[in-house]
Design an enzyme around this catalytic site. Structure first.
Site, PDB file in Angstrom:
ATOM      1  N   TYR A 109       0.852  -1.199   0.000  1.00 14.28           N
ATOM      2  CA  TYR A 109       0.000   0.000   0.000  1.00 14.28           C
ATOM      3  C   TYR A 109       0.879   1.236   0.000  1.00 14.28           C
ATOM      4  CZ  TYR A 109      -3.115   3.679   1.632  1.00 14.28           C
ATOM      5  OH  TYR A 109      -3.821   4.853   1.726  1.00 14.28           O
ATOM      6  N   GLU A 197      -3.312   7.511  -4.269  1.00 10.47           N
ATOM      7  CA  GLU A 197      -3.217   6.238  -3.553  1.00 10.47           C
ATOM      8  C   GLU A 197      -3.056   5.075  -4.526  1.00 10.47           C
ATOM      9  OE1 GLU A 197      -5.879   4.771   0.060  1.00 10.47           O
ATOM     10  OE2 GLU A 197      -6.773   4.172  -1.839  1.00 10.47           O
TER      11      GLU A 197
END
Ligand code: ADP
Ligand code: MG
Length: 390
Positions: A109, A197
């Site tokens: 992530y 993101e």
């Protein structure tokens, strides 16, 4: 302003970041064209909505052959996806992205957001990608690394290399990883984003790193500096009332309750929502008509509130400073004439030209009750809303 994954990936590609391209499909008739453009399977069919958690909700499907691509496209186009980020009503899928499937060995992530406390952008990264970051932050916050970014100098190469190694990424790919992290920060800074993101960022079999998902949110205040992206806004994904309000210079945000609020000033609008909640009610919206709203704008504000059929009662809470109470009063009277206003209405006016405003209201044919304090107004509107059958 949020972008779709396919749009975010277009920006990533422009900056040389590793993404797989694909084709946006709005109608099933376009599936064949996508297969011609990307003839080698397997493929992944991905719902394009402005919310994450699509995979778990059934909006991301692997297709092993061409038949399956058509099948999954048929299943996903038009379905209502319900994920933790869509709210309980879900979102109807109007676009899909058909893209080659990528074989990977590890999910990570990474994101860049603004850290207001530190007054700088920060990279949030974790070797445990693929899951909801909110879940990870709640249950295993130590698994999230933070790298603070100098707003003038950007991400230093040594910071990018350190991050690569501390995430356990292959040491021989350190230059690729560092370039990727620097690229994400550069996009964030260049485009005045509030979020970028990648979840998951994946490691391929040969150790190289790839962006499998991409999320980009612009800071609306910075958008006038990036006019080329304004047309990228997808009205299908926006609350129509919020768009209508923005066109008239009003700040409107939909909420879940049934009490419509028309207030001037963001602070007073929030205090009004709190007061309604305090007395057991629930606001249907936040609406700040601002300091210089005209009669026309106030009329529009009323129309927007009334177009929401969950609204059972309306509270007008105005503190007249720059915005004069008589303008608001005229706006309410004009709006009531234009739309058939049959809902209970509580008005609290205070400040500049309050007497003039009260006089205008009392001379009109409008049915309303007047409250002389914020508490009184909130109590009265909660009782009124409870009295209206849904
Ligand atoms: P969301 O975050 O909305 O659930 P993602 O794009 O992250 O959507 O996709 C969900 C999951 O689907 C990913 O974690 C990954 O396992 C898988 N996936 C997505 N795109 C691909 C792809 N191109 N190739 C292989 N798997 C994919
Ligand atoms: Mg994702």
């Amino acid at each position: 302003m949020k972008l779709h994954e396919y749009q975010a990936k277009e920006i990533f590609a422009k900056y040389g970041l590793p993404v797989t391209s694909g084709m946006l499909v709005k109608h099933l008739s376009e599936v064949d064209e996508a297969l011609k453009k990307f003839p080698n399977g397997p493929w992944v069919v991905k719902a394009q909505i402005h919310a994450g958690g699509r995979g778990k909700a059934g909006g991301v499907k692997l297709a092993k052959n061409e038949m399956e691509v058509s099948q999954k496209a048929t299943d996903i186009l038009g379905m209502t996806l319900i994920s933790p980020q869509t709210g309980p009503q879900g979102k109807v899928v109007k676009k899909i992205f058909i893209t080659p499937a990528v074989d990977y060995t590890k999910e990570l992530y990474v994101s860049v957001v603004l850290d207001r406390a530190h007054r700088c952008p920060v990279i949030l990264a974790s070797a445990e990608g693929g899951t909801e970051i909110e879940e990870l932050a709640a249950h295993k916050p130590e698994a999230i690394q933070k790298v603070y970014i100098d707003p003038i100098q950007g991400l230093h190469p040594y910071q990018a290399r350190q991050l690569h190694l501390s995430l356990g990424l292959p040491p021989d790919k350190i230059n690729q990883g560092a370039k990727l992290f620097q690229g994400l920060v550069k996009i964030f800074m260049d485009l005045d984003l509030s979020l970028i993101e990648v979840n998951p960022l994946v490691v391929l079999k040969d150790g190289s790193i790839h962006c499998l998902d991409a999320k980009v949110s612009f800071d609306d205040n910075g958008l006038p500096r990036h006019k080329e992206y304004i047309s990228w806004r997808d009205p299908d994904e926006e609350d129509p009332r919020e768009l209508q309000a923005a066109e008239h210079g009003l700040s409107y945000i939909s909420l879940d309750g049934n009490i419509g609020c028309l207030v001037n000033g963001a602070g007073l609008a929030m205090a009004t929502a709190d007061a309604i909640q305090h007395f057991g009610g629930s606001p249907a919206n936040f609406l700040d008509v601002g300091g210089g709203a005209t009669t026309k704008a106030v009329t529009e504000a009323f129309k927007i509130i009334l177009s929401d059929n969950r609204v059972k009662a309306i509270l007008v809470n105005i503190f007249g400073g720059i915005m004069k109470c008589d303008i608001i009063a005229q706006g309410i009277i004009d709006a009531a004439k234009q739309v058939s206003l049959s809902l209970p209405l509580v008005i609290r006016l205070e400040g500049t030209n309050v007497e003039k405003g009260k006089e205008l209201l009392s001379k009109s044919e409008l049915k309303y009750s007047f409250a002389s304090s914020m508490d009184e107004a909130a109590k009265a509107i909660v009782v009124a809303a409870q009295g209206v059958k849904s």
